[in-house]
Design a protein around this motif. Structure first.
Motif, short mmCIF file in Angstrom:
data_model
loop_
_atom_site.label_atom_id
_atom_site.label_comp_id
_atom_site.label_asym_id
_atom_site.label_seq_id
_atom_site.Cartn_x
_atom_site.Cartn_y
_atom_site.Cartn_z
N ALA A 1 29.35 33.73 7.38
CA ALA A 1 30.22 34.90 7.34
C ALA A 1 30.07 35.67 8.65
O ALA A 1 28.95 35.96 9.08
CB ALA A 1 29.86 35.79 6.16
N ASP B 1 31.20 37.21 16.96
CA ASP B 1 31.01 35.98 16.18
C ASP B 1 32.28 35.13 16.17
O ASP B 1 32.21 33.90 16.03
CB ASP B 1 30.63 36.33 14.74
CG ASP B 1 29.26 36.98 14.64
OD1 ASP B 1 28.47 36.86 15.60
OD2 ASP B 1 28.98 37.61 13.60
N LYS C 1 29.80 38.67 11.27
CA LYS C 1 29.28 40.03 11.13
C LYS C 1 29.72 40.94 12.28
O LYS C 1 29.72 42.16 12.14
CB LYS C 1 27.75 40.00 11.06
CG LYS C 1 27.22 39.34 9.78
CD LYS C 1 25.70 39.36 9.76
CE LYS C 1 25.17 38.87 8.41
NZ LYS C 1 25.62 37.52 8.06
N GLU C 2 30.07 40.37 13.41
CA GLU C 2 30.51 41.14 14.57
C GLU C 2 31.75 40.48 15.16
O GLU C 2 32.01 39.29 14.93
CB GLU C 2 29.41 41.20 15.64
CG GLU C 2 28.10 41.80 15.17
CD GLU C 2 28.19 43.30 14.95
OE1 GLU C 2 29.17 43.91 15.44
OE2 GLU C 2 27.30 43.86 14.28
N THR D 1 34.03 43.81 6.36
CA THR D 1 33.04 44.71 6.93
C THR D 1 33.80 45.81 7.65
O THR D 1 34.63 45.54 8.51
CB THR D 1 32.11 43.97 7.92
OG1 THR D 1 31.25 44.92 8.53
CG2 THR D 1 32.87 43.21 8.98
#
Length: 213
Positions: free
Chosen positions: A148, A154, A150-151, A4
């Motif tokens: 998974a 996390d 995302k930030e 990401t």
């Protein structure tokens, strides 16, 4: 492998010295052979009689090396991805000014958003932009039944304990910048709390960015 994109890393180079009739060009770089070998071969093919010598060092070690050899410089080009390293060398007076050919500069944007790609005074230049952020192996995540991330926050979740890998910020310029980004985004106290909690989940800390599996 999936990622990401949470930012950009400028890949920069700087001229350290410029011998008029050099028989070799010495490059100090943190990049792996898989990356620099293509450029090395292309340059030598275009410039017969000039040999490219690669001196591989991680970013911080490269800065230290250039400082230690400033009385008798041995390198011609410094090639890494950490803008702060170039600014440090510039402040130390260790970078020569350079003016790349106009036909090359016309193909490179002066800014990415509001961030300048090149040093306004001509001491270092960006030649590539790459994304960075969180990356994960989809098969690994599935096999270990992990969500998974995302930030950045996390990564502090205990369920990731032993499943995370990072390169050492003291040895990787890119990871150093990531730490800086987190501290600026979350503030000093919350940022360090996030880094320490995430650090407790690390299964390994590698010496270089390219060492992360």
């Amino acid at each position: 492998m999936k990622k990401t994109g949470l930012g950009l890393v400028l890949v920069l180079f700087a001229a350290l010295s410029a011998p008029a009739l050099a028989k070799e060009v010495v490059i100090v770089t943190s990049f792996p052979k898989e990356l620099f070998e293509t450029y090395k071969k292309a340059f030598e093919a275009k410039n017969p009689g000039i040999k490219v010598v690669i001196n591989s060092k991680q970013t911080n070690a490269g800065v230290t090396y250039l400082r230690e050899t400033k009385a008798k410089p041995e390198a011609d080009i410094f090639w890494v991805s950490a803008p702060d390293a170039f600014q440090t060398l510039k402040n130390d007076g260790l970078l020569e000014k350079y003016a790349p050919p106009k036909e090359i500069m016309s193909k490179i944007p002066a800014k990415i958003g509001t961030f300048p790609v090149h040093d306004p005074e001509g001491h270092y230049f960006g030649f590539a932009v790459s994304g960075y952020g969180l990356m994960w192996n989809k098969n690994y995540v599935k096999a270990h039944k992990l969500p998974a991330p995302k930030e950045w926050t996390d990564l502090a979740n205990p369920r990731y304990h032993g499943h995370l890998v990072i390169s050492a910020p003291s040895r990787s310029g890119t990871t150093h910048l990531t730490v800086e980004v987190i501290l600026q985004a979350y503030g000093w106290d919350k940022g360090w709390a996030l880094l320490l909690n995430s650090g407790g989940n690390m299964g390994a800390i590698t010496e270089r960015s390219f060492g992360v599996p």
